[in-house]
Design a protein around this motif. Sequence first.
Motif, mmCIF file in Angstrom:
data_model
loop_
_atom_site.group_PDB
_atom_site.id
_atom_site.type_symbol
_atom_site.label_atom_id
_atom_site.label_comp_id
_atom_site.label_asym_id
_atom_site.label_seq_id
_atom_site.Cartn_x
_atom_site.Cartn_y
_atom_site.Cartn_z
ATOM 1 N N ALA A 1 0.946 -1.385 0.029
ATOM 2 C CA ALA A 1 0.146 0.140 -0.165
ATOM 3 C C ALA A 1 0.880 1.132 -0.065
ATOM 4 C CB ALA A 1 -0.926 -0.022 1.176
ATOM 5 N N THR A 2 0.692 2.319 -0.857
ATOM 6 C CA THR A 2 1.221 3.452 -0.767
ATOM 7 C C THR A 2 0.856 4.220 0.401
ATOM 8 O OG1 THR A 2 -0.558 4.536 -2.104
ATOM 9 C CG2 THR A 2 1.337 3.391 -3.201
ATOM 10 N N ASP A 3 1.416 5.569 0.467
ATOM 11 C CA ASP A 3 1.159 6.357 1.817
ATOM 12 C C ASP A 3 -0.227 6.704 1.653
ATOM 13 O OD1 ASP A 3 1.205 8.223 3.723
ATOM 14 O OD2 ASP A 3 2.717 9.375 2.716
ATOM 15 N N ARG A 4 -1.042 6.321 2.887
ATOM 16 C CA ARG A 4 -2.511 6.451 2.911
ATOM 17 C C ARG A 4 -2.911 7.881 3.532
ATOM 18 N NH1 ARG A 4 -2.185 1.271 5.245
ATOM 19 N NH2 ARG A 4 -3.268 -0.471 4.036
ATOM 20 N N ARG A 5 -1.592 8.813 3.486
ATOM 21 C CA ARG A 5 -2.161 10.148 3.808
ATOM 22 C C ARG A 5 -2.137 10.928 2.556
ATOM 23 N NH1 ARG A 5 3.052 11.886 6.883
ATOM 24 N NH2 ARG A 5 3.768 10.928 4.911
ATOM 25 N N LYS A 6 -1.554 10.323 1.199
ATOM 26 C CA LYS A 6 -1.887 11.150 0.265
ATOM 27 C C LYS A 6 -3.298 11.194 -0.327
ATOM 28 C CE LYS A 6 2.458 11.877 0.052
ATOM 29 N NZ LYS A 6 3.513 11.493 -0.714
ATOM 30 N N ARG A 7 -3.411 12.093 -1.273
ATOM 31 C CA ARG A 7 -4.608 12.327 -2.177
ATOM 32 C C ARG A 7 -4.888 10.871 -2.967
ATOM 33 N NH1 ARG A 7 -5.779 17.308 -5.578
ATOM 34 N NH2 ARG A 7 -5.875 18.099 -3.292
ATOM 35 N N TRP A 8 -3.933 10.333 -3.295
ATOM 36 C CA TRP A 8 -4.271 9.020 -4.176
ATOM 37 C C TRP A 8 -3.363 7.949 -3.459
ATOM 38 C CZ3 TRP A 8 -6.189 7.981 -8.947
ATOM 39 C CH2 TRP A 8 -6.634 9.249 -9.720
ATOM 40 N N VAL A 9 -4.274 7.014 -3.187
ATOM 41 C CA VAL A 9 -3.695 5.545 -2.280
ATOM 42 C C VAL A 9 -3.738 4.471 -3.225
ATOM 43 C CG1 VAL A 9 -4.058 4.345 -0.525
ATOM 44 C CG2 VAL A 9 -4.398 6.912 -0.247
ATOM 45 N N GLN B 1 -5.259 -18.687 -7.379
ATOM 46 C CA GLN B 1 -4.791 -17.358 -7.403
ATOM 47 C C GLN B 1 -5.361 -16.342 -7.317
ATOM 48 O OE1 GLN B 1 -2.025 -16.886 -11.054
ATOM 49 N NE2 GLN B 1 -0.569 -18.109 -10.392
ATOM 50 N N ALA B 2 -5.129 -15.182 -6.654
ATOM 51 C CA ALA B 2 -6.174 -14.080 -6.499
ATOM 52 C C ALA B 2 -5.279 -12.715 -6.887
ATOM 53 C CB ALA B 2 -7.079 -14.345 -5.300
ATOM 54 N N VAL B 3 -5.970 -11.753 -7.275
ATOM 55 C CA VAL B 3 -5.465 -10.390 -7.256
ATOM 56 C C VAL B 3 -6.468 -9.337 -6.897
ATOM 57 C CG1 VAL B 3 -4.220 -8.463 -8.574
ATOM 58 C CG2 VAL B 3 -3.871 -11.058 -9.045
ATOM 59 N N ASN B 4 -6.118 -8.652 -5.735
ATOM 60 C CA ASN B 4 -7.121 -7.443 -5.315
ATOM 61 C C ASN B 4 -6.349 -6.115 -5.509
ATOM 62 O OD1 ASN B 4 -9.127 -9.498 -4.639
ATOM 63 N ND2 ASN B 4 -8.281 -9.951 -2.640
ATOM 64 N N VAL B 5 -7.086 -5.188 -5.984
ATOM 65 C CA VAL B 5 -6.376 -3.960 -6.080
ATOM 66 C C VAL B 5 -7.471 -2.859 -5.702
ATOM 67 C CG1 VAL B 5 -5.605 -2.122 -7.615
ATOM 68 C CG2 VAL B 5 -5.184 -4.697 -8.190
ATOM 69 N N ASN B 6 -6.995 -2.071 -4.861
ATOM 70 C CA ASN B 6 -7.667 -0.975 -4.133
ATOM 71 C C ASN B 6 -7.237 0.399 -4.531
ATOM 72 O OD1 ASN B 6 -10.275 -0.296 -2.692
ATOM 73 N ND2 ASN B 6 -8.685 0.821 -1.494
ATOM 74 N N LEU B 7 -8.078 1.259 -5.511
ATOM 75 C CA LEU B 7 -7.634 2.676 -6.070
ATOM 76 C C LEU B 7 -8.482 3.533 -5.410
ATOM 77 C CD1 LEU B 7 -7.178 1.703 -9.629
ATOM 78 C CD2 LEU B 7 -5.376 1.605 -7.772
ATOM 79 N N ALA B 8 -7.869 4.517 -4.442
ATOM 80 C CA ALA B 8 -8.877 5.587 -3.913
ATOM 81 C C ALA B 8 -8.151 7.001 -4.010
ATOM 82 C CB ALA B 8 -8.767 5.279 -2.095
ATOM 83 N N VAL B 9 -9.271 7.615 -4.406
ATOM 84 C CA VAL B 9 -8.541 9.124 -4.628
ATOM 85 C C VAL B 9 -9.846 10.116 -3.891
ATOM 86 C CG1 VAL B 9 -9.949 9.168 -6.828
ATOM 87 C CG2 VAL B 9 -8.061 10.874 -6.451
ATOM 88 N N GLN B 10 -8.927 11.147 -3.495
ATOM 89 C CA GLN B 10 -9.831 12.224 -2.857
ATOM 90 C C GLN B 10 -9.359 13.474 -3.449
ATOM 91 O OE1 GLN B 10 -9.536 12.209 1.482
ATOM 92 N NE2 GLN B 10 -10.843 13.807 1.780
ATOM 93 N N PRO B 11 -10.246 13.848 -4.565
ATOM 94 C CA PRO B 11 -9.987 15.046 -5.562
ATOM 95 C C PRO B 11 -10.090 16.155 -4.809
ATOM 96 C CG PRO B 11 -12.040 13.954 -6.314
ATOM 97 C CD PRO B 11 -11.342 13.137 -5.099
ATOM 98 N N ALA B 12 -11.247 16.352 -3.817
ATOM 99 C CA ALA B 12 -11.561 17.451 -3.029
ATOM 100 C C ALA B 12 -12.036 17.032 -1.717
ATOM 101 C CB ALA B 12 -12.693 18.321 -3.922
ATOM 102 N N LEU C 1 -13.585 8.608 -4.046
ATOM 103 C CA LEU C 1 -13.820 7.674 -4.938
ATOM 104 C C LEU C 1 -12.810 6.614 -4.725
ATOM 105 C CD1 LEU C 1 -13.924 10.006 -8.113
ATOM 106 C CD2 LEU C 1 -15.795 9.323 -6.540
ATOM 107 N N THR C 2 -13.527 5.208 -4.849
ATOM 108 C CA THR C 2 -12.705 4.170 -4.564
ATOM 109 C C THR C 2 -13.018 3.229 -5.872
ATOM 110 O OG1 THR C 2 -12.840 4.521 -2.281
ATOM 111 C CG2 THR C 2 -11.916 2.251 -3.098
#
Length: 599
Positions: A369-377, A394-405, A410-411
Amino acid sequence: ATVNPDFGQVEVDPAVVNLTAFETFFPEKRPFFVAERDLFGFGDIRTFNSYGVPTLFFSRRIGRQPQRALFGSDIAFVDAPDQTTIDAAAKITGKTAGGWSIALLDAVTAAERARFADGNGARGSAPVEPLTNYFVTRMRREINQANTAVGVLLTGVSRDLTDDVLESQLRRNAYVGGVDLNHSWRNRSWFLDGSIAASRVAGTKDVIAQTQQSSAHYFQRPDSKHLTYDPDRTDLTGTFGQAALIKASAPWGGNLAYQWTSPGFESNDLGFERTGDRRAVSTDFHYIQTKPGWLFRDWTFGQFNNLTWNYDGDRVFNNYAAFFEATPKNFSHFFIRMDYSRHIYDDRLTRGGPVARIPSSVNTDIFYATDRRKRWVVEVEWGQNHGRAGLWQQAVNVNLAVQPAPGVRLTLSPQYSADHSLSQFITSVPDPLATSTFGRRYIFATLSQRSLAMVTRADWTFTPALSLQLFAQPFVASGDYKDFKELDRGRTFDFSVYGRDRGSITRDADTYTIDPDGDPATSNLITIGNPNFNFRSLRGNAVVRWEYRPGSTLFFVWQQQRSGEESLGNFRFGRDYGALFRQRPENVFTIKATYWLAR
């Protein structure tokens, strides 16, 4: 307190494909039951690793889907309720200055009926769920400056079984009671936790016979030395218990835990239990470094293992694992885990038949996981499992979260899994010629399964009083069955494939006919339907929440569900997702208002 509550604004459950003998667990989301939920918690042991015991209070049993299903060759149409109506419920929760915490809940659910029509168009209705009362009480006392706590829990379910059919299918009453202890010392660096509980369910002979034969018990297993199936019983009792010693302070930590669930313990009327007949020992030993170094801000390394037996002494779970997790200087986070599972004896694979041997396997799990404090995670998890007999997952799970404002989040969470199993259970049939498997043939197949989901969430807070929440989950899954086979004998993983190793198999449209011995004069022919599937589902809802005055709220809700199924078996992304959006939708629109009466 609540009367005939509506939970229309609650987020829908995700779609799943469950090919096991066990129920899927979905967490509680309804506000009335979520509030103060912790006060009802029982038997929590503060371990880093444990095998697990049944949950004694699972509030989703209240208002559950009716348990009787109407089906048959003479029924052409059924209109049954999706949930049981909660006529009324009351709850008292709180804490006192003297260290007591109290939680009581009582709920009454209505008798439900389903409408149906037969092939000739004649209409009727039938009961599918009886009038039921659910009760749970929990009391806990903290002493010794909150370092010691002792508590009790009692749950009860009583059903009004005036209908003969429901009386033959449902337990009349069910009770569970238990005592738990949590104790800590040395500034809460050491813990001793434990609990013990007992259950009793009662009903007609048919009901208790079904309970004994359910996937949580399988008393009918023909090779068991300690289980005795008794069709004349009218009640069933059992116990569970656990004890754990935990060291929680850094840098060294770990735990030792022992847990058991007796074969007759049953808590599914107001709890959640997958299986009884278990004894387990779990350990954990780890080292935590919290002082920042030249590479990591903190890191943890550890190992743990779980050894589990049934009451016959068969080893049913046996894994050894090691892990490493760390937070680098850039505030990202990663986790690596390796598991080795020795061969075991599975007493659930044949679903009431003899024990089967499962070969050893190796599992790997990696998370970043990238830095959860950032706008994009960005969070990525990959896992795989390989068994010596050719099983793999086999399993792959991806979670993309963004806080544009501010106020907007959005996740997007794509999830893909692929499984190849050599022992997917199909059915079992009686056959006196199958002497090596106690007079029944246990039929399996090789299954290749694929699934892809795209979970999407959006949370938009316009003002403190106005917000919008969106949830959507398009989901497609496929299952391709081949190499139909039967188990040769108990305590092995040996199979004979029909048409290759023994007998013959023929297919006519969507039906397979199996001649297990290749001699129609002596064999009992077995007929099964085509189990291949392509399942498509879209579930979503949108909720606008407007607090038009302090404590008073309006909800505007739109829910949509689409689903469909074919028996193709192979997975094709474009075809399956395209077909999903061609399914006819079911739309539900709800307006809900709450008004706060207090000043």
